[in-house]
Design a protein around this motif. Structure first.
Motif, PDB file in Angstrom:
ATOM      1  N   SER A 114       0.771  -1.306  -0.009  1.00 60.02           N
ATOM      2  CA  SER A 114       0.089   0.054  -0.113  1.00 60.02           C
ATOM      3  C   SER A 114       0.888   1.223   0.031  1.00 60.02           C
ATOM      4  O   SER A 114       0.363   2.388  -0.384  1.00 60.02           O
ATOM      5  N   GLU A 115       2.309   1.091   0.148  1.00 61.76           N
ATOM      6  CA  GLU A 115       2.774   2.393   0.207  1.00 61.76           C
ATOM      7  C   GLU A 115       3.313   2.718  -1.060  1.00 61.76           C
ATOM      8  O   GLU A 115       3.137   3.981  -1.474  1.00 61.76           O
ATOM      9  N   LYS A 116       3.272   1.611  -1.986  1.00 60.29           N
ATOM     10  CA  LYS A 116       3.580   1.928  -3.555  1.00 60.29           C
ATOM     11  C   LYS A 116       2.303   2.374  -4.105  1.00 60.29           C
ATOM     12  O   LYS A 116       2.307   3.373  -4.964  1.00 60.29           O
ATOM     13  N   LEU A 117       1.043   2.014  -3.459  1.00 59.71           N
ATOM     14  CA  LEU A 117      -0.143   2.294  -4.171  1.00 59.71           C
ATOM     15  C   LEU A 117      -0.622   3.713  -3.634  1.00 59.71           C
ATOM     16  O   LEU A 117      -1.074   4.505  -4.296  1.00 59.71           O
ATOM     17  N   TYR A 118      -0.627   3.660  -2.220  1.00 61.88           N
ATOM     18  CA  TYR A 118      -1.329   5.240  -1.682  1.00 61.88           C
ATOM     19  C   TYR A 118      -0.120   6.408  -1.005  1.00 61.88           C
ATOM     20  O   TYR A 118      -0.495   7.135  -0.701  1.00 61.88           O
ATOM     21  N   GLY A 119       1.113   5.763  -1.150  1.00 61.31           N
ATOM     22  CA  GLY A 119       2.034   6.726  -0.578  1.00 61.31           C
ATOM     23  C   GLY A 119       2.359   6.306   0.954  1.00 61.31           C
ATOM     24  O   GLY A 119       3.535   6.612   1.308  1.00 61.31           O
ATOM     25  N   HIS A 120       1.526   5.626   1.786  1.00 55.42           N
ATOM     26  CA  HIS A 120       1.580   5.496   2.881  1.00 55.42           C
ATOM     27  C   HIS A 120       0.884   3.916   3.350  1.00 55.42           C
ATOM     28  O   HIS A 120       0.114   3.547   2.324  1.00 55.42           O
ATOM     29  N   THR A 121       1.255   3.443   4.303  1.00 57.24           N
ATOM     30  CA  THR A 121       0.550   2.023   4.477  1.00 57.24           C
ATOM     31  C   THR A 121      -0.733   2.280   5.067  1.00 57.24           C
ATOM     32  O   THR A 121      -0.844   3.197   5.885  1.00 57.24           O
ATOM     33  N   VAL A 122      -1.738   1.357   4.840  1.00 57.88           N
ATOM     34  CA  VAL A 122      -3.022   1.184   5.607  1.00 57.88           C
ATOM     35  C   VAL A 122      -2.899   0.255   6.684  1.00 57.88           C
ATOM     36  O   VAL A 122      -2.107  -0.679   6.579  1.00 57.88           O
ATOM     37  N   GLY A 124      -3.866  -3.338   8.729  1.00 57.43           N
ATOM     38  CA  GLY A 124      -4.111  -4.743   8.477  1.00 57.43           C
ATOM     39  C   GLY A 124      -5.507  -4.855   8.533  1.00 57.43           C
ATOM     40  O   GLY A 124      -6.114  -4.203   9.657  1.00 57.43           O
ATOM     41  N   ILE A 125      -6.393  -5.674   8.085  1.00 56.37           N
ATOM     42  CA  ILE A 125      -7.658  -5.955   8.306  1.00 56.37           C
ATOM     43  C   ILE A 125      -7.831  -7.534   8.408  1.00 56.37           C
ATOM     44  O   ILE A 125      -7.305  -8.248   7.373  1.00 56.37           O
ATOM     45  N   PHE A 126      -8.353  -8.148   9.214  1.00 60.72           N
ATOM     46  CA  PHE A 126      -8.849  -9.534   9.086  1.00 60.72           C
ATOM     47  C   PHE A 126      -9.614 -10.114   7.698  1.00 60.72           C
ATOM     48  O   PHE A 126     -10.590  -9.506   7.162  1.00 60.72           O
ATOM     49  N   GLY A 127      -8.835 -11.288   7.364  1.00 56.65           N
ATOM     50  CA  GLY A 127      -9.469 -11.817   6.206  1.00 56.65           C
ATOM     51  C   GLY A 127     -10.037 -10.960   4.925  1.00 56.65           C
ATOM     52  O   GLY A 127     -10.861 -11.129   4.395  1.00 56.65           O
ATOM     53  N   TYR A 128      -8.862  -9.801   4.730  1.00 56.73           N
ATOM     54  CA  TYR A 128      -9.374  -9.046   3.561  1.00 56.73           C
ATOM     55  C   TYR A 128      -7.898  -8.738   2.578  1.00 56.73           C
ATOM     56  O   TYR A 128      -7.694  -7.841   2.503  1.00 56.73           O
ATOM     57  N   SER A 129      -7.266 -10.018   2.124  1.00 61.07           N
ATOM     58  CA  SER A 129      -6.429 -10.020   1.232  1.00 61.07           C
ATOM     59  C   SER A 129      -5.018  -9.760   1.738  1.00 61.07           C
ATOM     60  O   SER A 129      -4.698  -9.159   3.062  1.00 61.07           O
ATOM     61  N   HIS A 130      -3.893  -9.886   0.961  1.00 59.07           N
ATOM     62  CA  HIS A 130      -2.423 -10.109   1.383  1.00 59.07           C
ATOM     63  C   HIS A 130      -2.217  -8.261   1.373  1.00 59.07           C
ATOM     64  O   HIS A 130      -1.154  -8.081   2.009  1.00 59.07           O
ATOM     65  N   LEU A 131      -3.117  -7.643   0.514  1.00 54.82           N
ATOM     66  CA  LEU A 131      -2.446  -6.126   0.562  1.00 54.82           C
ATOM     67  C   LEU A 131      -2.911  -5.837   1.785  1.00 54.82           C
ATOM     68  O   LEU A 131      -2.335  -4.656   2.284  1.00 54.82           O
ATOM     69  N   MET A 132      -3.801  -6.230   2.430  1.00 57.20           N
ATOM     70  CA  MET A 132      -4.242  -5.614   3.861  1.00 57.20           C
ATOM     71  C   MET A 132      -3.712  -6.510   5.044  1.00 57.20           C
ATOM     72  O   MET A 132      -4.297  -6.544   6.173  1.00 57.20           O
ATOM     73  N   GLY A 133      -2.558  -7.299   4.617  1.00 53.32           N
ATOM     74  CA  GLY A 133      -1.843  -7.871   5.771  1.00 53.32           C
ATOM     75  C   GLY A 133      -1.844  -9.232   5.755  1.00 53.32           C
ATOM     76  O   GLY A 133      -0.977  -9.815   6.333  1.00 53.32           O
ATOM     77  N   GLY A 134      -2.774  -9.922   5.112  1.00 57.09           N
ATOM     78  CA  GLY A 134      -2.684 -11.411   4.647  1.00 57.09           C
ATOM     79  C   GLY A 134      -3.177 -12.063   6.140  1.00 57.09           C
ATOM     80  O   GLY A 134      -2.853 -13.258   6.228  1.00 57.09           O
ATOM     81  N   TYR A 135      -4.044 -11.574   6.819  1.00 56.15           N
ATOM     82  CA  TYR A 135      -4.458 -12.105   8.184  1.00 56.15           C
ATOM     83  C   TYR A 135      -5.575 -13.025   8.041  1.00 56.15           C
ATOM     84  O   TYR A 135      -6.446 -12.964   7.066  1.00 56.15           O
ATOM     85  N   ALA A 136      -5.493 -14.272   8.658  1.00 57.62           N
ATOM     86  CA  ALA A 136      -6.641 -15.068   8.516  1.00 57.62           C
ATOM     87  C   ALA A 136      -8.095 -14.382   9.154  1.00 57.62           C
ATOM     88  O   ALA A 136      -7.653 -13.754  10.130  1.00 57.62           O
ATOM     89  N   GLY A 137      -9.190 -14.674   8.477  1.00 55.37           N
ATOM     90  CA  GLY A 137     -10.247 -14.132   9.222  1.00 55.37           C
ATOM     91  C   GLY A 137     -11.028 -14.926   9.922  1.00 55.37           C
ATOM     92  O   GLY A 137     -10.617 -15.845  10.585  1.00 55.37           O
ATOM     93  N   GLY A 138     -12.308 -14.224  10.663  1.00 53.68           N
ATOM     94  CA  GLY A 138     -12.982 -14.909  11.527  1.00 53.68           C
ATOM     95  C   GLY A 138     -14.349 -15.526  11.242  1.00 53.68           C
ATOM     96  O   GLY A 138     -15.018 -15.856  11.817  1.00 53.68           O
TER      97      GLY A 138
END
Ligand SMILES: [Zn+2]
Ligand SMILES: [Zn+2]
Length: 389
Positions: A114-122, A124-138
């Motif tokens: 997301s640094e590449k995409l938005y200039g800064h990182t966003v 992490g979000i559960f269960g929401y792609s590797h762009l958002m951290g690759g965390y297993a969801g609930g």
């Protein structure tokens, strides 16, 4: 354990996967008692979010019981009943210190994307792609919660799972969208999208003192819910003259604030390698960017356009001239869920809102694939599906 795993476009499966374990001293393991499918999960279901991998566990709206805590988690103990905010926040960085939790600098191990995409990182979000951290969801029997000393929020036993589950996302998301409208007595608020977030926008706008809310959608059952449960006026955007009707309803001036609770089905696009794919997705979803354009067009001069709907990449034909000419203010972004947990829990406990009004379908976790299908197709007047492991 059983978990809802993404495999491909319109292909989610309930599978047996290894149980999560504590990886970090600030982790906790939660045994899920109730979870939900979110509108933004449908973007994953439709395959328009890049950086998903076959086998990824879905779900960012969940709650349950603490069954294990890491050595540095001192505020939780085994047996506590908690809801978990969908953005993951460290609690220590500049953004967390300023209650901008969804901007956390430290919770996304794939920050470079997301640094590449938005200039800064966003965050992490559960269960929401590797762009958002690759965390297993609930959407599973168990989940690992990082920074468990910051996110999980204890809920009183006097309230049922169904009453508090939506504190994880859609209630705070609707509330922050309404709060961003800086509502004053007498204000009229228009909201595009009468899905789950739109319904909470309506309730929240009235809680914050709006005189009138006008809900815009095309699904009649959702408009009816907005009317009967929310007390909103409604417009169907498939009627050719609905933009004119909206002006007529506001004395020709336009709503004081317009909320786009629709978003764009292209969340998280834009890395160079994915740009073409994003554009392709946009072409298939031409009605989606329409909502924000209409919101800008309809809003009164000097008004506010609030955007809780998810946007990810680049938007064509954005009417910045109209926004500039009318002196509009824009407010948007992922919800800083953590800061709303206590105040919104109080609203629920006092009975000023009962979030269960939104639930249309209750299913066992094992039937998640059917749940996604009927939510996607808005079959059986589906508004919100909850899954019980
Ligand atoms: Zn959600
Ligand atoms: Zn942080």
């Amino acid at each position: 354990m059983k978990a809802v795993c993404w495999h491909d476009t319109h292909d989610v499966r309930v599978e047996n996967v290894p149980d999560p374990t504590i990886l970090n001293p600030r982790d906790a393991i939660i045994k899920i008692t109730l979870t939900a499918i979110c509108g933004s999960d449908l973007h994953l279901y439709d395959g328009v979010i890049p950086s998903m991998q076959a086998g990824d566990i879905l779900g960012h709206e969940f709650m349950g019981e603490v069954v294990e805590v890491g050595s540095e988690v001192t505020n939780l103990k085994v047996g506590d009943r908690v809801v978990v905010p969908f953005p993951i926040a460290c609690g220590n960085c500049f953004y967390c210190q300023n209650e901008l939790y969804s901007a956390c600098d430290n919770s996304n191990p794939n920050a470079w994307m997301s640094e590449k995409l938005y200039g800064h990182t966003v965050a992490g979000i559960f269960g929401y792609s590797h762009l958002m951290g690759g965390y297993a969801g609930g959407q599973a029997e168990y989940v690992r919660v990082p920074f468990a000393d910051v996110g999980p929020f204890k809920v009183p036993d006097s309230l049922s799972d169904e009453q508090v589950l939506f504190l994880t996302d859609i209630f705070p998301t609707g509330y922050m969208a309404a709060e961003n409208c800086e509502i004053k007595p007498g204000d009229t608020i228009a909201v595009w999208g009468a899905g789950p977030v739109g319904q909470f926008v309506i309730k929240s706008a009235f809680l914050l003192g709006a005189e009138r809310v006008i809900a815009i959608d095309r699904v009649e059952s959702r408009l009816l819910l907005a009317q009967e449960q929310g007390g909103a006026n409604t417009l169907n955007y498939e009627d050719d003259d609905f933009m004119e009707a909206l002006q007529d309803m506001t004395g020709g001036r336009g709503p004081d604030a317009c909320i786009d609770a629709v978003g764009l089905e292209a969340h998280g696009t834009g890395l160079d390698a994915w740009y073409d794919r994003a554009k392709q997705a946009l072409m298939m979803q031409t009605d989606r960017p329409t909502a924000v354009r209409q919101a800008i067009q309809a809003c009164r001069k000097g008004g506010i356009v609030s955007i809780p709907g998810v946007y990810g990449g680049f938007l064509d034909k954005f009417p910045l001239g109209a926004a500039f000419g009318k002196g509009l203010t824009f407010k948007m972004g992922q919800t800083h869920v953590h800061r709303y947990l206590q105040p919104l829990l109080e609203h629920i406990a006092q009975g000023s809102i009962d979030p269960t009004f939104i639930i249309t379908h209750r299913m066992p976790l094992t039937e998640a694939a059917e749940g996604y299908k009927l939510f996607k197709q808005e079959r059986d007047e589906c508004v919100k599906v909850v899954l019980e492991p």
